[in-house]
Scaffold this motif. Structure first.
Motif, PDB file in Angstrom:
ATOM      1  N   GLN A 222       0.815  -1.214   0.000  1.00  0.00           N
ATOM      2  CA  GLN A 222       0.000   0.000   0.000  1.00  0.00           C
ATOM      3  C   GLN A 222       0.851   1.267   0.000  1.00  0.00           C
ATOM      4  N   GLN A 223       2.138   1.105   0.267  1.00  0.00           N
ATOM      5  CA  GLN A 223       3.035   2.256   0.337  1.00  0.00           C
ATOM      6  C   GLN A 223       3.839   2.465  -0.937  1.00  0.00           C
ATOM      7  N   ARG A 224       3.880   1.461  -1.802  1.00  0.00           N
ATOM      8  CA  ARG A 224       4.702   1.613  -2.994  1.00  0.00           C
ATOM      9  C   ARG A 224       3.805   1.900  -4.204  1.00  0.00           C
ATOM     10  N   PRO A 225       4.354   2.599  -5.191  1.00  0.00           N
ATOM     11  CA  PRO A 225       3.536   2.959  -6.356  1.00  0.00           C
ATOM     12  C   PRO A 225       3.079   1.721  -7.121  1.00  0.00           C
ATOM     13  N   LEU A 226       1.901   1.817  -7.690  1.00  0.00           N
ATOM     14  CA  LEU A 226       1.415   0.753  -8.568  1.00  0.00           C
ATOM     15  C   LEU A 226       2.066   0.917  -9.934  1.00  0.00           C
ATOM     16  N   SER A 227       2.669  -0.135 -10.429  1.00  0.00           N
ATOM     17  CA  SER A 227       3.305  -0.062 -11.741  1.00  0.00           C
ATOM     18  C   SER A 227       2.241   0.043 -12.833  1.00  0.00           C
ATOM     19  N   ASP A 228       2.671   0.507 -13.998  1.00  0.00           N
ATOM     20  CA  ASP A 228       1.741   0.587 -15.126  1.00  0.00           C
ATOM     21  C   ASP A 228       1.201  -0.797 -15.487  1.00  0.00           C
ATOM     22  N   ALA A 229       2.059  -1.811 -15.399  1.00  0.00           N
ATOM     23  CA  ALA A 229       1.621  -3.167 -15.728  1.00  0.00           C
ATOM     24  C   ALA A 229       0.541  -3.643 -14.757  1.00  0.00           C
ATOM     25  N   THR A 230       0.705  -3.329 -13.474  1.00  0.00           N
ATOM     26  CA  THR A 230      -0.291  -3.737 -12.483  1.00  0.00           C
ATOM     27  C   THR A 230      -1.589  -2.969 -12.677  1.00  0.00           C
ATOM     28  N   ARG A 231      -1.503  -1.685 -12.990  1.00  0.00           N
ATOM     29  CA  ARG A 231      -2.719  -0.911 -13.257  1.00  0.00           C
ATOM     30  C   ARG A 231      -3.483  -1.497 -14.442  1.00  0.00           C
ATOM     31  N   GLU A 232      -2.752  -1.843 -15.490  1.00  0.00           N
ATOM     32  CA  GLU A 232      -3.395  -2.420 -16.666  1.00  0.00           C
ATOM     33  C   GLU A 232      -4.014  -3.774 -16.339  1.00  0.00           C
ATOM     34  N   ARG A 233      -3.291  -4.570 -15.575  1.00  0.00           N
ATOM     35  CA  ARG A 233      -3.807  -5.888 -15.225  1.00  0.00           C
ATOM     36  C   ARG A 233      -5.000  -5.783 -14.294  1.00  0.00           C
ATOM     37  N   LEU A 234      -5.017  -4.783 -13.421  1.00  0.00           N
ATOM     38  CA  LEU A 234      -6.154  -4.551 -12.544  1.00  0.00           C
ATOM     39  C   LEU A 234      -7.394  -4.170 -13.355  1.00  0.00           C
ATOM     40  N   ALA A 235      -7.201  -3.341 -14.368  1.00  0.00           N
ATOM     41  CA  ALA A 235      -8.326  -2.980 -15.239  1.00  0.00           C
ATOM     42  C   ALA A 235      -8.869  -4.212 -15.953  1.00  0.00           C
ATOM     43  N   GLN A 236      -7.988  -5.090 -16.413  1.00  0.00           N
ATOM     44  CA  GLN A 236      -8.428  -6.326 -17.048  1.00  0.00           C
ATOM     45  C   GLN A 236      -9.202  -7.202 -16.068  1.00  0.00           C
ATOM     46  N   ALA A 237      -8.730  -7.266 -14.827  1.00  0.00           N
ATOM     47  CA  ALA A 237      -9.400  -8.087 -13.819  1.00  0.00           C
ATOM     48  C   ALA A 237     -10.809  -7.571 -13.541  1.00  0.00           C
ATOM     49  N   LEU A 238     -10.952  -6.268 -13.445  1.00  0.00           N
ATOM     50  CA  LEU A 238     -12.272  -5.685 -13.204  1.00  0.00           C
ATOM     51  C   LEU A 238     -13.207  -5.944 -14.378  1.00  0.00           C
ATOM     52  N   LEU A 239     -12.694  -5.783 -15.596  1.00  0.00           N
ATOM     53  CA  LEU A 239     -13.509  -6.046 -16.780  1.00  0.00           C
ATOM     54  C   LEU A 239     -13.903  -7.519 -16.847  1.00  0.00           C
ATOM     55  N   ASP A 240     -12.961  -8.398 -16.530  1.00  0.00           N
ATOM     56  CA  ASP A 240     -13.248  -9.828 -16.543  1.00  0.00           C
ATOM     57  C   ASP A 240     -14.328 -10.175 -15.528  1.00  0.00           C
ATOM     58  N   TRP A 241     -14.227  -9.616 -14.322  1.00  0.00           N
ATOM     59  CA  TRP A 241     -15.227  -9.858 -13.271  1.00  0.00           C
ATOM     60  C   TRP A 241     -16.603  -9.389 -13.741  1.00  0.00           C
ATOM     61  N   PHE A 242     -16.661  -8.182 -14.306  1.00  0.00           N
ATOM     62  CA  PHE A 242     -17.949  -7.636 -14.719  1.00  0.00           C
ATOM     63  C   PHE A 242     -18.569  -8.456 -15.851  1.00  0.00           C
ATOM     64  N   THR A 243     -17.774  -8.799 -16.852  1.00  0.00           N
ATOM     65  CA  THR A 243     -18.342  -9.536 -17.982  1.00  0.00           C
ATOM     66  C   THR A 243     -18.764 -10.944 -17.566  1.00  0.00           C
ATOM     67  N   ALA A 244     -18.011 -11.565 -16.646  1.00  0.00           N
ATOM     68  CA  ALA A 244     -18.403 -12.888 -16.157  1.00  0.00           C
ATOM     69  C   ALA A 244     -19.747 -12.803 -15.440  1.00  0.00           C
ATOM     70  N   GLY A 245     -19.930 -11.768 -14.636  1.00  0.00           N
ATOM     71  CA  GLY A 245     -21.203 -11.615 -13.925  1.00  0.00           C
ATOM     72  C   GLY A 245     -22.339 -11.224 -14.840  1.00  0.00           C
ATOM     73  N   TRP A 246     -22.075 -10.281 -15.746  1.00  0.00           N
ATOM     74  CA  TRP A 246     -23.140  -9.803 -16.632  1.00  0.00           C
ATOM     75  C   TRP A 246     -23.598 -10.909 -17.581  1.00  0.00           C
ATOM     76  N   ALA A 247     -22.685 -11.763 -17.995  1.00  0.00           N
ATOM     77  CA  ALA A 247     -23.038 -12.854 -18.901  1.00  0.00           C
ATOM     78  C   ALA A 247     -23.957 -13.867 -18.244  1.00  0.00           C
ATOM     79  N   ALA A 248     -24.001 -13.873 -16.915  1.00  0.00           N
ATOM     80  CA  ALA A 248     -24.767 -14.901 -16.196  1.00  0.00           C
ATOM     81  C   ALA A 248     -26.048 -14.380 -15.583  1.00  0.00           C
ATOM     82  N   VAL A 249     -26.391 -13.105 -15.782  1.00  0.00           N
ATOM     83  CA  VAL A 249     -27.512 -12.517 -15.034  1.00  0.00           C
ATOM     84  C   VAL A 249     -28.842 -13.218 -15.315  1.00  0.00           C
ATOM     85  N   GLY A 250     -29.011 -13.797 -16.503  1.00  0.00           N
ATOM     86  CA  GLY A 250     -30.277 -14.430 -16.843  1.00  0.00           C
ATOM     87  C   GLY A 250     -30.353 -15.907 -16.531  1.00  0.00           C
ATOM     88  N   MET A 251     -29.309 -16.467 -15.980  1.00  0.00           N
ATOM     89  CA  MET A 251     -29.301 -17.898 -15.699  1.00  0.00           C
ATOM     90  C   MET A 251     -30.168 -18.213 -14.472  1.00  0.00           C
TER      91      MET A 251
END
Length: 334
Positions: free
Chosen positions: A17-46
């Motif tokens: 929490q004290q060290r800067p987030l690298s650009d690679a980690t920021r990008e990977r975090l964005a991918q993780a959030l998108l993956d979580w959302f699309t996985a959930g949204w794809a299943a809403v009608g099940m």
């Protein structure tokens, strides 16, 4: 207190929490959030999503501020539980080969549920999600393959990861963060017996309960309850009692390496990750040779035995079994 693998891991979470987030980690975090959302949204009608939303309303009744996939907003505990289960329904949420679990649903779901009830800076939310991945994956790697053959690591190591994400989101100091992980570890459970008894529909409850227990563990630590300190390595900790056989050094080694978030896998196939190798091989054969269907007499697949301990459905008789049947997923790909 003497230094332990667990105390070093908790100190590492604080240092992240004290060290800067690298650009690679920021990008990977964005991918993780998108993956979580699309996985959930794809299943809403099940049907499973409807069941999870109903169960969440029954267990934590009343409206709340936290969004729920496909449903009315709910209290954070209900929303975290429902969203984690719903995002897991299609078996498309991210995974990890060494830890053998799904980290995103247990790391992201509680943080976004808590974000609806308290002001979280973007950095605090990022730190919380990174902490959830860090703990779930390190604990999963330490518990190893023998553990993963009998227990669903998303429900065991994932519970501790959900507690880490929740505790960091709540801003708990280092000592309370350690207590939160210890409390969560005592609530870690998730038997693969559901596979043997053809109860695959209940698998989505594992990440749901992991998030529920992780949130409760963080709140309990915040309220002053103590937790087990040697929750993995102790005489009656997770490693000893839940069949651990992985390297305990996974808990606190390579602390200068990129965050474990960067080692998770975005799934290419909506099925159990244990079946990815034969699916990738099937795709390569089809792409290189383009065989005509009528020319294929049979397909013989050789796979490592551990995969079939989890994905060992002979032939599916209901939708929830399809992601765990090697014959089915290869046939669909062909």
């Amino acid at each position: 207190m003497p230094s332990t693998h667990e105390s070093t891991l908790v100190a590492h979470l604080a240092s992240l929490q004290q060290r800067p987030l690298s650009d690679a980690t920021r990008e990977r975090l964005a991918q993780a959030l998108l993956d979580w959302f699309t996985a959930g949204w794809a299943a809403v009608g099940m049907p499973g999503a409807s069941a999870l939303r109903a169960l969440a309303r029954t267990s934590v009744p009343g409206p709340g501020p936290a969004p729920v996939f496909g449903g009315a907003p709910a209290q954070p505990l209900a929303a975290g539980f429902a969203n984690a289960g719903i995002a897991h329904l299609r078996e498309i949420d991210d995974a990890h080969r060494a830890a053998m679990l799904h980290p995103g649903v247990v790391a992201i779901s509680p943080v976004l549920a808590l974000a609806a009830t308290q002001a979280l800076s973007m950095r605090r939310a990022a730190d919380a999600i990174v902490a959830g991945y860090e703990v779930a994956l390190r604990v999963g790697e330490a518990l190893g393959t023998r553990h993963a053959a009998g227990f669903h690591a998303t429900a065991t190591a994932g519970t501790v990861g959900a507690a880490a994400a929740s505790a960091v989101a709540l801003g708990l100091p280092q000592a309370q963060l350690h207590h939160a992980l210890g409390i969560a570890a005592t609530q870690s459970a998730g038997l693969w017996q559901l596979v043997d008894d053809e109860a695959h529909e209940a698998k989505s409850l594992h990440p749901g309960f992991a998030v529920r227990n992780g949130l409760m563990a963080a709140w309990a630590a915040q309220a002053g309850f103590p937790g087990a300190r040697a929750f993995v390595t102790g005489r009656r900790g997770l490693y000893a009692l839940l069949g651990g056989d992985g390297p305990l050094t996974a808990l606190d080694s390579d602390l200068d390496a990129p965050e474990r978030l960067n080692t998770a896998t975005i799934k290419a196939w909506p099925c159990c990750a244990q079946l990815f190798t034969p699916l990738d091989a099937t795709r390569e054969i089809l792409d290189q040779h383009a065989p005509a269907v009528q020319d294929i007499e049979s397909v013989q697949v050789v796979i490592f035995p551990h995969a079939l301990k989890i994905a060992g459905v002979h032939w599916p008789t209901k939708p929830a079994e399809t992601p765990f049947c090697l014959r089915y997923v290869v046939a669909r790909r062909c």
